[in-house]
Design a protein around this motif. Structure first.
Motif, PDB file in Angstrom:
ATOM      1  N   ASP A 123     -22.224   6.606 -50.939  1.00  0.00           N
ATOM      2  CA  ASP A 123     -22.723   5.329 -50.419  1.00  0.00           C
ATOM      3  C   ASP A 123     -22.480   5.244 -48.910  1.00  0.00           C
ATOM      4  O   ASP A 123     -21.333   5.139 -48.474  1.00  0.00           O
ATOM      5  CB  ASP A 123     -22.018   4.171 -51.124  1.00  0.00           C
ATOM      6  N   PRO A 124     -23.535   5.275 -48.089  1.00  0.00           N
ATOM      7  CA  PRO A 124     -23.350   5.215 -46.630  1.00  0.00           C
ATOM      8  C   PRO A 124     -22.664   3.932 -46.167  1.00  0.00           C
ATOM      9  O   PRO A 124     -22.023   3.928 -45.112  1.00  0.00           O
ATOM     10  CB  PRO A 124     -24.791   5.291 -46.092  1.00  0.00           C
ATOM     11  N   ARG A 125     -22.787   2.840 -46.933  1.00  0.00           N
ATOM     12  CA  ARG A 125     -22.158   1.585 -46.548  1.00  0.00           C
ATOM     13  C   ARG A 125     -20.636   1.670 -46.601  1.00  0.00           C
ATOM     14  O   ARG A 125     -19.951   0.838 -45.987  1.00  0.00           O
ATOM     15  CB  ARG A 125     -22.633   0.454 -47.470  1.00  0.00           C
ATOM     16  N   LEU A 126     -20.127   2.639 -47.324  1.00  0.00           N
ATOM     17  CA  LEU A 126     -18.679   2.805 -47.454  1.00  0.00           C
ATOM     18  C   LEU A 126     -18.114   3.834 -46.487  1.00  0.00           C
ATOM     19  O   LEU A 126     -16.942   4.192 -46.574  1.00  0.00           O
ATOM     20  CB  LEU A 126     -18.321   3.207 -48.892  1.00  0.00           C
ATOM     21  N   HIS A 127     -18.941   4.301 -45.568  1.00  0.00           N
ATOM     22  CA  HIS A 127     -18.476   5.281 -44.584  1.00  0.00           C
ATOM     23  C   HIS A 127     -17.822   4.548 -43.412  1.00  0.00           C
ATOM     24  O   HIS A 127     -18.318   4.536 -42.284  1.00  0.00           O
ATOM     25  CB  HIS A 127     -19.638   6.159 -44.119  1.00  0.00           C
ATOM     26  N   THR A 128     -16.684   3.943 -43.696  1.00  0.00           N
ATOM     27  CA  THR A 128     -15.899   3.215 -42.701  1.00  0.00           C
ATOM     28  C   THR A 128     -14.467   3.744 -42.747  1.00  0.00           C
ATOM     29  O   THR A 128     -14.059   4.366 -43.736  1.00  0.00           O
ATOM     30  CB  THR A 128     -15.898   1.708 -43.000  1.00  0.00           C
ATOM     31  N   PRO A 129     -13.677   3.501 -41.690  1.00  0.00           N
ATOM     32  CA  PRO A 129     -12.290   3.992 -41.689  1.00  0.00           C
ATOM     33  C   PRO A 129     -11.486   3.529 -42.903  1.00  0.00           C
ATOM     34  O   PRO A 129     -10.710   4.303 -43.469  1.00  0.00           O
ATOM     35  CB  PRO A 129     -11.723   3.424 -40.385  1.00  0.00           C
ATOM     36  N   MET A 130     -11.639   2.269 -43.306  1.00  0.00           N
ATOM     37  CA  MET A 130     -10.870   1.760 -44.437  1.00  0.00           C
ATOM     38  C   MET A 130     -11.163   2.550 -45.707  1.00  0.00           C
ATOM     39  O   MET A 130     -10.247   2.965 -46.429  1.00  0.00           O
ATOM     40  CB  MET A 130     -11.182   0.276 -44.675  1.00  0.00           C
ATOM     41  N   TYR A 131     -12.443   2.765 -45.985  1.00  0.00           N
ATOM     42  CA  TYR A 131     -12.805   3.483 -47.205  1.00  0.00           C
ATOM     43  C   TYR A 131     -12.532   4.979 -47.085  1.00  0.00           C
ATOM     44  O   TYR A 131     -12.299   5.653 -48.093  1.00  0.00           O
ATOM     45  CB  TYR A 131     -14.270   3.225 -47.561  1.00  0.00           C
ATOM     46  N   PHE A 132     -12.566   5.518 -45.868  1.00  0.00           N
ATOM     47  CA  PHE A 132     -12.188   6.919 -45.695  1.00  0.00           C
ATOM     48  C   PHE A 132     -10.716   7.118 -46.042  1.00  0.00           C
ATOM     49  O   PHE A 132     -10.356   8.079 -46.748  1.00  0.00           O
ATOM     50  CB  PHE A 132     -12.453   7.368 -44.256  1.00  0.00           C
ATOM     51  N   LEU A 133      -9.847   6.214 -45.557  1.00  0.00           N
ATOM     52  CA  LEU A 133      -8.428   6.294 -45.903  1.00  0.00           C
ATOM     53  C   LEU A 133      -8.223   6.119 -47.406  1.00  0.00           C
ATOM     54  O   LEU A 133      -7.394   6.799 -48.022  1.00  0.00           O
ATOM     55  CB  LEU A 133      -7.642   5.230 -45.132  1.00  0.00           C
ATOM     56  N   LEU A 134      -9.007   5.221 -48.008  1.00  0.00           N
ATOM     57  CA  LEU A 134      -8.909   5.021 -49.450  1.00  0.00           C
ATOM     58  C   LEU A 134      -9.339   6.272 -50.212  1.00  0.00           C
ATOM     59  O   LEU A 134      -8.746   6.619 -51.238  1.00  0.00           O
ATOM     60  CB  LEU A 134      -9.782   3.834 -49.866  1.00  0.00           C
ATOM     61  N   SER A 135     -10.359   6.975 -49.697  1.00  0.00           N
ATOM     62  CA  SER A 135     -10.801   8.211 -50.351  1.00  0.00           C
ATOM     63  C   SER A 135      -9.719   9.281 -50.289  1.00  0.00           C
ATOM     64  O   SER A 135      -9.532  10.056 -51.235  1.00  0.00           O
ATOM     65  CB  SER A 135     -12.090   8.725 -49.702  1.00  0.00           C
ATOM     66  N   GLN A 136      -8.964   9.331 -49.183  1.00  0.00           N
ATOM     67  CA  GLN A 136      -7.869  10.294 -49.068  1.00  0.00           C
ATOM     68  C   GLN A 136      -6.733   9.956 -50.027  1.00  0.00           C
ATOM     69  O   GLN A 136      -6.101  10.844 -50.609  1.00  0.00           O
ATOM     70  CB  GLN A 136      -7.345  10.333 -47.635  1.00  0.00           C
ATOM     71  N   LEU A 137      -6.491   8.659 -50.232  1.00  0.00           N
ATOM     72  CA  LEU A 137      -5.488   8.245 -51.206  1.00  0.00           C
ATOM     73  C   LEU A 137      -5.912   8.653 -52.611  1.00  0.00           C
ATOM     74  O   LEU A 137      -5.096   9.141 -53.406  1.00  0.00           O
ATOM     75  CB  LEU A 137      -5.288   6.729 -51.132  1.00  0.00           C
ATOM     76  N   SER A 138      -7.195   8.487 -52.923  1.00  0.00           N
ATOM     77  CA  SER A 138      -7.703   8.899 -54.235  1.00  0.00           C
ATOM     78  C   SER A 138      -7.606  10.407 -54.408  1.00  0.00           C
ATOM     79  O   SER A 138      -7.266  10.892 -55.486  1.00  0.00           O
ATOM     80  CB  SER A 138      -9.161   8.452 -54.396  1.00  0.00           C
ATOM     81  N   LEU A 139      -7.900  11.159 -53.345  1.00  0.00           N
ATOM     82  CA  LEU A 139      -7.800  12.616 -53.403  1.00  0.00           C
ATOM     83  C   LEU A 139      -6.360  13.046 -53.669  1.00  0.00           C
ATOM     84  O   LEU A 139      -6.109  13.956 -54.481  1.00  0.00           O
ATOM     85  CB  LEU A 139      -8.298  13.229 -52.091  1.00  0.00           C
ATOM     86  N   MET A 140      -5.411  12.389 -53.024  1.00  0.00           N
ATOM     87  CA  MET A 140      -4.003  12.721 -53.259  1.00  0.00           C
ATOM     88  C   MET A 140      -3.593  12.421 -54.693  1.00  0.00           C
ATOM     89  O   MET A 140      -2.858  13.198 -55.317  1.00  0.00           O
ATOM     90  CB  MET A 140      -3.124  11.935 -52.276  1.00  0.00           C
ATOM     91  N   ASP A 141      -4.071  11.309 -55.229  1.00  0.00           N
ATOM     92  CA  ASP A 141      -3.727  10.969 -56.609  1.00  0.00           C
ATOM     93  C   ASP A 141      -4.357  11.944 -57.601  1.00  0.00           C
ATOM     94  O   ASP A 141      -3.753  12.292 -58.622  1.00  0.00           O
ATOM     95  CB  ASP A 141      -4.171   9.536 -56.922  1.00  0.00           C
ATOM     96  N   VAL A 142      -5.581  12.386 -57.327  1.00  0.00           N
ATOM     97  CA  VAL A 142      -6.224  13.393 -58.174  1.00  0.00           C
ATOM     98  C   VAL A 142      -5.414  14.685 -58.168  1.00  0.00           C
ATOM     99  O   VAL A 142      -5.176  15.303 -59.219  1.00  0.00           O
ATOM    100  CB  VAL A 142      -7.665  13.649 -57.700  1.00  0.00           C
ATOM    101  N   MET A 143      -4.973  15.108 -56.979  1.00  0.00           N
ATOM    102  CA  MET A 143      -4.185  16.330 -56.865  1.00  0.00           C
ATOM    103  C   MET A 143      -2.836  16.194 -57.555  1.00  0.00           C
ATOM    104  O   MET A 143      -2.336  17.144 -58.169  1.00  0.00           O
ATOM    105  CB  MET A 143      -3.988  16.688 -55.387  1.00  0.00           C
ATOM    106  N   LEU A 144      -2.235  15.003 -57.483  1.00  0.00           N
ATOM    107  CA  LEU A 144      -0.945  14.786 -58.126  1.00  0.00           C
ATOM    108  C   LEU A 144      -1.062  14.938 -59.641  1.00  0.00           C
ATOM    109  O   LEU A 144      -0.244  15.607 -60.279  1.00  0.00           O
ATOM    110  CB  LEU A 144      -0.422  13.403 -57.776  1.00  0.00           C
ATOM    111  N   VAL A 145      -2.101  14.330 -60.217  1.00  0.00           N
ATOM    112  CA  VAL A 145      -2.319  14.445 -61.660  1.00  0.00           C
ATOM    113  C   VAL A 145      -2.606  15.894 -62.037  1.00  0.00           C
ATOM    114  O   VAL A 145      -2.061  16.417 -63.020  1.00  0.00           O
ATOM    115  CB  VAL A 145      -3.472  13.527 -62.105  1.00  0.00           C
ATOM    116  N   ALA A 146      -3.455  16.572 -61.258  1.00  0.00           N
ATOM    117  CA  ALA A 146      -3.823  17.956 -61.560  1.00  0.00           C
ATOM    118  C   ALA A 146      -2.643  18.912 -61.418  1.00  0.00           C
ATOM    119  O   ALA A 146      -2.593  19.953 -62.082  1.00  0.00           O
ATOM    120  CB  ALA A 146      -4.962  18.394 -60.638  1.00  0.00           C
ATOM    121  N   THR A 147      -1.682  18.586 -60.578  1.00  0.00           N
ATOM    122  CA  THR A 147      -0.516  19.447 -60.374  1.00  0.00           C
ATOM    123  C   THR A 147       0.458  19.392 -61.538  1.00  0.00           C
ATOM    124  O   THR A 147       1.072  20.407 -61.897  1.00  0.00           O
ATOM    125  CB  THR A 147       0.220  19.043 -59.074  1.00  0.00           C
ATOM    126  N   ILE A 148       0.601  18.224 -62.164  1.00  0.00           N
ATOM    127  CA  ILE A 148       1.663  18.020 -63.151  1.00  0.00           C
ATOM    128  C   ILE A 148       1.154  17.918 -64.583  1.00  0.00           C
ATOM    129  O   ILE A 148       1.679  18.582 -65.488  1.00  0.00           O
ATOM    130  CB  ILE A 148       2.462  16.744 -62.792  1.00  0.00           C
TER     131      ILE A 148
END
Length: 277
Positions: free
Chosen positions: A52-77
């Motif tokens: 969604d191009p409307r979500l290409h803002t700094p706030m949602y970019f930081l939120l996407s990185q938080l989601s990526l970290m949580d995905v990696m945490l679940v996949a690691t353990i």
């Protein structure tokens, strides 16, 4: 003086979180269901923000990185934990153990600093809304994100390498459901007091420095909210920050309980439960 005996196998033994009983099977299914829901929810969040191009803002970019970290945490353990429980296998190789320590600390440490970056973003959005595009530029956003990943990875690499370089005795049973540096240090056949002190200081800094930044940002936000005369404006600002505050409370509450207690007050069973939480 008794000479420690060393194991003939290099694999570690994970003692798991659940036993093969009816109540523990139910708890295992609950934890597995929550982990799968977390994985799918964060994966969908990543896709939506990307598409969604409307979500290409700094706030949602930081939120996407938080989601990526949580995905990696679940996949690691979680996959290793679930496979061991279902197959009855308990062993994990030193390489696998080192990778778990590295990725767990990379994601955990990175999330500490990323949450601080997100609190700074919320501070600018609430306290300086008209200057938001200038103050929270894409360049600054990328620097904060890369800095979060780098600091987490540096901590993970250092602790994984240092922990696995220790000599281990014949007892290689880790009283946990995944490899964690403090648990492995307890198995070492050497004086680890210096390493434990350094590791404790690193954990305190990784937690308290970002947490101090978060408290500072929300202190300014609270002061700004008290100055607002519009009830609707206060509601909007609170809605903007409430979900982030909930994540900060859950994440830092569990992390401080595990890593900042004195060694004499630590309990392996309590740490396992809080880690799962």
């Amino acid at each position: 003086m008794k000479v420690p005996s060393f194991s003939t196998t290099s694999d570690f033994i994970l003692l798991r979180l659940f036993k093969h009983t009816g109540p523990h099977l139910f708890l295992f299914m609950v934890v597995l269901t929550m982990a799968m829901a977390s994985f799918m929810g964060n994966a969908i969040m990543l896709l939506l923000i990307y598409w969604d191009p409307r979500l290409h803002t700094p706030m949602y970019f930081l939120l996407s990185q938080l989601s990526l970290m949580d995905v990696m945490l679940v996949a690691t353990i979680v996959p290793k934990m679930a496979a061991d429980y279902l197959t009855g296998k308990k062993s994990i190789s030193p390489a696998g153990c080192g990778l778990q320590i590295f990725f767990y600390l990379t994601v955990g440490g990175g999330e500490c600093f990323l949450l601080a970056a997100m609190s700074s973003d919320r501070y600018v959005a609430v306290c300086h809304p008209l200057r938001y595009p200038v103050l929270m530029s894409w360049q600054l956003c990328l620097r904060m994100t890369l800095g979060s990943w780098f600091l987490g990875a540096a901590d993970g690499l250092m602790q994984a390498a240092a922990t696995l370089s220790l000599p281990f005795c014949s007892t290689r049973e880790i009283n946990h459901f995944f490899c964690e540096a403090p648990m492995l240090v307890r198995l070492a056949c050497a004086d680890t007091s210096v390493f434990e002190n350094v590791m404790y200081i690193c954990c305190v800094l990784m937690l308290l420095v970002p947490f101090s930044l978060i408290l500072t940002s929300y202190s300014f936000i609270l002061f700004a909210l008290l100055q607002m005369h519009s009830r609707e404006a206060r509601k909007k600002a609170f809605a903007t920050c409430s979900s982030h505050l909930a994540v900060v409370g859950l994440f830092y509450g569990a992390s401080i309980f595990i890593y900042m207690r004195p060694k004499s007050y630590r309990s392996a069973s309590h740490d396992k439960v809080v880690s799962a939480f």
